[in-house]
Design a protein around this motif. Sequence first.
Motif, PDB file in Angstrom:
ATOM      1  N   LEU A 251     -70.497 -83.785   5.323  1.00 60.61           N
ATOM      2  CA  LEU A 251     -69.330 -82.948   5.590  1.00 60.61           C
ATOM      3  C   LEU A 251     -69.857 -81.640   6.139  1.00 60.61           C
TER       4      LEU A 251
ATOM      5  N   ILE B  38     -65.813 -85.014   8.873  1.00 65.01           N
ATOM      6  CA  ILE B  38     -66.468 -86.084   8.129  1.00 65.01           C
ATOM      7  C   ILE B  38     -67.393 -86.817   9.103  1.00 65.01           C
TER       8      ILE B  38
ATOM      9  N   THR C 166     -61.233 -83.532   6.599  1.00 62.59           N
ATOM     10  CA  THR C 166     -60.729 -83.335   5.243  1.00 62.59           C
ATOM     11  C   THR C 166     -60.689 -81.847   4.953  1.00 62.59           C
ATOM     12  N   THR C 167     -59.917 -81.451   3.945  1.00 65.40           N
ATOM     13  CA  THR C 167     -59.822 -80.028   3.603  1.00 65.40           C
ATOM     14  C   THR C 167     -59.621 -79.835   2.108  1.00 65.40           C
TER      15      THR C 167
ATOM     16  N   ILE D 129     -57.566 -81.611  -2.711  1.00 64.57           N
ATOM     17  CA  ILE D 129     -58.289 -82.253  -1.617  1.00 64.57           C
ATOM     18  C   ILE D 129     -57.239 -83.016  -0.826  1.00 64.57           C
TER      19      ILE D 129
ATOM     20  N   SER E  50     -55.068 -83.427   3.413  1.00 68.18           N
ATOM     21  CA  SER E  50     -55.057 -83.427   4.881  1.00 68.18           C
ATOM     22  C   SER E  50     -56.267 -84.196   5.397  1.00 68.18           C
ATOM     23  N   THR E  51     -56.544 -85.294   4.724  1.00 65.58           N
ATOM     24  CA  THR E  51     -57.696 -86.131   5.055  1.00 65.58           C
ATOM     25  C   THR E  51     -57.238 -87.316   5.893  1.00 65.58           C
ATOM     26  N   TRP E  52     -57.970 -87.577   6.946  1.00 61.81           N
ATOM     27  CA  TRP E  52     -57.797 -88.839   7.669  1.00 61.81           C
ATOM     28  C   TRP E  52     -59.178 -89.305   8.119  1.00 61.81           C
ATOM     29  N   ILE E  53     -59.337 -90.615   8.141  1.00 60.79           N
ATOM     30  CA  ILE E  53     -60.589 -91.238   8.557  1.00 60.79           C
ATOM     31  C   ILE E  53     -60.243 -92.333   9.548  1.00 60.79           C
TER      32      ILE E  53
ATOM     33  N   ASN F 127     -65.253 -92.861   2.682  1.00 58.74           N
ATOM     34  CA  ASN F 127     -64.257 -92.084   1.944  1.00 58.74           C
ATOM     35  C   ASN F 127     -64.703 -91.778   0.517  1.00 58.74           C
TER      36      ASN F 127
ATOM     37  N   LYS G 124     -65.486 -88.031  -1.000  1.00 58.51           N
ATOM     38  CA  LYS G 124     -64.786 -87.523  -2.180  1.00 58.51           C
ATOM     39  C   LYS G 124     -65.775 -87.140  -3.278  1.00 58.51           C
TER      40      LYS G 124
ATOM     41  N   SER H  24     -53.638 -95.243   0.692  1.00 51.63           N
ATOM     42  CA  SER H  24     -54.120 -93.970   0.162  1.00 51.63           C
ATOM     43  C   SER H  24     -53.913 -93.901  -1.349  1.00 51.63           C
TER      44      SER H  24
END
Length: 196
Positions: free
Chosen positions: A16, A71, A83-84, A97, A99-102, A112, A116, A143
């Motif tokens: 990250l 990421i 991610t934030t 944790i 606003s995550t997208w992968i 992921n 985390k 999710s």
Amino acid sequence: MDYLEVPVLENDVVRLEPLSAAHHDDLVAAVQVDDLWKTWYTTIPAPQQMAAEISTRLERHASGDTVPWAIIDTRTAKAVGMTTYLHLDPANRRLEIGSTWIGKSAHGTPINPAAKLLLLSRAFEDLDCIAVEFRTHWHNRQSRAAIAKLGAKQDGVLRNHMVLENGTVRDTVVFSIIDAEWPTVKCSLTERLAIR
């Protein structure tokens, strides 16, 4: 500890690093796989919106609102998502944790949970948080399952919580991990990832 600091966090699986415009092209490529940005129950930037999304996240960081990371898949050295830390609350030793997208090419990989693990380790061990929260759309079953698999417990559902751009109304499922649970969650994630 400074909740707004954006250190590089890394393990064998993922790195990250502070989000920047340099990640733009990789992130555009990540969302283009199977048109990820068209997923109706979440907010993922379209390729033509990626530069604006990066700028927005950096502006929100500058205003003290969030802490954004890119990421990076350590196998390819490419950015595969964002991610934030959100809802920073140092006085109450809490954050979210989110606003995550992968990208879909990384779905089903250890990326992921490895990300985390890094974010949770920083929150509990460096920032001395007593609770870390996760939120997701009720209809984002993938999710919800991933958050539960981390070891987070469901706190509840905020009904009619948000009106999305497509006009649908989001029920937000809230999960959390508290400090007393962190050692067990960490052990579980470490064993799952075989990270020593």
